[in-house]
Design a protein around this motif. Structure first.
Motif, mmCIF file in Angstrom:
data_model
loop_
_atom_site.group_PDB
_atom_site.id
_atom_site.type_symbol
_atom_site.label_atom_id
_atom_site.label_comp_id
_atom_site.label_asym_id
_atom_site.label_seq_id
_atom_site.Cartn_x
_atom_site.Cartn_y
_atom_site.Cartn_z
ATOM 1 N N MET A 1 0.819 -1.206 0.000
ATOM 2 C CA MET A 1 0.000 0.000 0.000
ATOM 3 C C MET A 1 0.860 1.266 0.000
ATOM 4 O O MET A 1 0.369 2.371 -0.049
ATOM 5 C CB MET A 1 -0.912 0.024 1.242
ATOM 6 N N THR A 2 2.203 1.089 0.080
ATOM 7 C CA THR A 2 3.067 2.250 0.162
ATOM 8 C C THR A 2 3.170 3.006 -1.151
ATOM 9 O O THR A 2 3.692 4.112 -1.188
ATOM 10 C CB THR A 2 4.468 1.819 0.613
ATOM 11 N N ASP A 3 2.690 2.379 -2.258
ATOM 12 C CA ASP A 3 2.782 3.058 -3.544
ATOM 13 C C ASP A 3 1.640 4.033 -3.767
ATOM 14 O O ASP A 3 1.617 4.734 -4.773
ATOM 15 C CB ASP A 3 2.824 2.036 -4.686
ATOM 16 N N ARG A 4 0.700 4.086 -2.838
ATOM 17 C CA ARG A 4 -0.407 5.027 -2.997
ATOM 18 C C ARG A 4 0.071 6.453 -2.785
ATOM 19 O O ARG A 4 0.838 6.727 -1.867
ATOM 20 C CB ARG A 4 -1.519 4.721 -1.989
ATOM 21 N N PRO A 5 -0.391 7.378 -3.602
ATOM 22 C CA PRO A 5 -0.061 8.785 -3.352
ATOM 23 C C PRO A 5 -0.862 9.298 -2.168
ATOM 24 O O PRO A 5 -1.836 8.681 -1.727
ATOM 25 C CB PRO A 5 -0.496 9.466 -4.654
ATOM 26 N N ASP A 6 -0.448 10.430 -1.644
ATOM 27 C CA ASP A 6 -1.229 11.071 -0.593
ATOM 28 C C ASP A 6 -2.499 11.654 -1.218
ATOM 29 O O ASP A 6 -2.630 11.766 -2.438
ATOM 30 C CB ASP A 6 -0.407 12.165 0.072
ATOM 31 N N PHE A 7 -3.440 12.036 -0.363
ATOM 32 C CA PHE A 7 -4.640 12.700 -0.858
ATOM 33 C C PHE A 7 -4.256 14.015 -1.528
ATOM 34 O O PHE A 7 -3.342 14.707 -1.070
ATOM 35 C CB PHE A 7 -5.613 12.990 0.289
ATOM 36 N N PRO A 8 -4.934 14.379 -2.599
ATOM 37 C CA PRO A 8 -4.570 15.609 -3.304
ATOM 38 C C PRO A 8 -5.131 16.861 -2.645
ATOM 39 O O PRO A 8 -6.093 16.808 -1.888
ATOM 40 C CB PRO A 8 -5.190 15.403 -4.692
ATOM 41 N N TYR A 9 -4.480 17.986 -2.936
ATOM 42 C CA TYR A 9 -4.980 19.338 -2.708
ATOM 43 C C TYR A 9 -4.878 19.847 -1.272
ATOM 44 O O TYR A 9 -4.832 21.051 -1.070
ATOM 45 C CB TYR A 9 -6.447 19.480 -3.161
ATOM 46 N N THR A 71 -7.091 16.513 -12.554
ATOM 47 C CA THR A 71 -7.243 15.061 -12.724
ATOM 48 C C THR A 71 -6.684 14.255 -11.556
ATOM 49 O O THR A 71 -6.744 13.026 -11.576
ATOM 50 C CB THR A 71 -6.544 14.601 -14.006
ATOM 51 N N ALA A 72 -6.152 14.925 -10.523
ATOM 52 C CA ALA A 72 -5.524 14.197 -9.417
ATOM 53 C C ALA A 72 -6.502 13.326 -8.638
ATOM 54 O O ALA A 72 -6.087 12.411 -7.921
ATOM 55 C CB ALA A 72 -4.840 15.182 -8.466
ATOM 56 N N LEU A 73 -7.797 13.603 -8.766
ATOM 57 C CA LEU A 73 -8.800 12.755 -8.102
ATOM 58 C C LEU A 73 -8.928 11.394 -8.769
ATOM 59 O O LEU A 73 -9.440 10.453 -8.160
ATOM 60 C CB LEU A 73 -10.168 13.446 -8.115
ATOM 61 N N ARG A 212 -7.324 6.066 -3.445
ATOM 62 C CA ARG A 212 -7.060 7.429 -3.926
ATOM 63 C C ARG A 212 -7.565 7.610 -5.354
ATOM 64 O O ARG A 212 -7.031 8.399 -6.119
ATOM 65 C CB ARG A 212 -5.564 7.770 -3.876
ATOM 66 N N ASN A 213 -8.620 6.889 -5.694
ATOM 67 C CA ASN A 213 -9.116 6.862 -7.074
ATOM 68 C C ASN A 213 -10.617 7.042 -7.062
ATOM 69 O O ASN A 213 -11.365 6.133 -6.652
ATOM 70 C CB ASN A 213 -8.743 5.531 -7.728
ATOM 71 N N LEU A 214 -11.089 8.207 -7.531
ATOM 72 C CA LEU A 214 -12.520 8.466 -7.517
ATOM 73 C C LEU A 214 -13.278 7.545 -8.463
ATOM 74 O O LEU A 214 -14.462 7.287 -8.251
ATOM 75 C CB LEU A 214 -12.791 9.933 -7.851
ATOM 76 N N TRP A 215 -12.610 7.013 -9.486
ATOM 77 C CA TRP A 215 -13.292 6.049 -10.360
ATOM 78 C C TRP A 215 -13.730 4.823 -9.580
ATOM 79 O O TRP A 215 -14.790 4.246 -9.874
ATOM 80 C CB TRP A 215 -12.385 5.634 -11.507
#
Length: 244
Positions: A1-9, A71-73, A212-215
């Motif tokens: 799970m460490t490859d996930r980016p942080d939440f945007p904005y 598009t970061a969402l 971290r993916n709104l899709w």
């Protein structure tokens, strides 16, 4: 799970939004929601218009305040993400059923108006009714996730408090906001909207938190809502859940 980016904005990744930017985003959500609720167009394809406005206004506002980073969402979708859509859609539906059983002795439920009409539809009518729900439910994800990120920004970046506590608070407050937005749909049943819809919203937001993916959360949302509608269409009735 460490490859996930942080939440945007909220903390400068990929861009830090200002308080003014967050106010613009919240206003765009309110305007889009007003268009969805106050401009009902029942016949296809005109019923796509309010749903597209509901989705489009926040995306345009996000493009305005974040530039190319709007598009970061959204992240790529592959087999793993589709599997997570199915998983969180099932968990949300099952959780809604469980919440209905828990709340039914103390809360009277109001049916979703769409569910009430689905049982009498023909298959083409059902398709024409469900198609506009795709942009609408993606828009509902913006209504759930952008307030989540706004609360996280306020708690962590502005107040300098714990990120973990900020995530928990953001989950709860964004769920209450989302539930309150459904009050008119469910005849102002506060328990159903804030507890029932709010608990389902938490499950869907957790899909975003996990990926971290709104899709993914949007796909889970569509699967959850369509499951109830298709059950009503197939059997003429379905177990009542907080989401109707």
């Amino acid at each position: 799970m460490t490859d996930r980016p942080d939440f945007p904005y909220y903390a400068g990744r990929p861009v830090l939004l200002s308080g003014r930017a967050w106010l613009i985003l919240m206003a765009s959500l309110a305007l889009g929601f007003a268009a969805l609720t106050l401009l009902p167009l029942p016949d296809f394809p005109l019923n796509l218009i309010p749903a597209l406005v509901f989705l489009g206004l926040p995306l345009l506002a996000l493009r305005l305040v974040s530039g190319a980073h709007w598009t970061a969402l959204f992240r790529p979708v592959g087999l793993r993400q589709i599997g997570l859509m199915l998983l969180f859609g099932l968990l949300t539906f099952a959780g809604s059923m469980a919440m209905a059983l828990i709340l039914s002795p103390v809360i009277s439920f109001s049916e979703n108006p769409v569910s009430l009409s689905v049982g009498a539809m023909t298959a083409p009518e059902l398709v024409a009714r469900l198609l506009p729900t795709i942009p609408q439910l993606v828009g509902e994800e913006l209504l759930g996730i952008l307030p989540f990120l706004a609360v996280l920004w306020l708690w962590v970046t502005v107040l300098g408090l714990s990120r973990r506590a900020g995530i928990a608070l953001a989950l709860i407050l964004s769920a209450l906001i989302f539930g309150a937005a459904h009050l008119p749909t469910y005849d102002w049943h506060w328990g159903q909207a804030l507890i029932g819809i709010g608990s389902a919203r938490i499950m869907l937001t957790l899909a975003y938190v996990a990926t971290r993916n709104l899709w993914v959360s949007a796909g889970a949302h569509i699967l959850n809502d369509w499951s109830g509608f298709l059950l009503v269409f197939a059997f003429g009735d379905a177990p009542i859940t907080p989401e109707g």
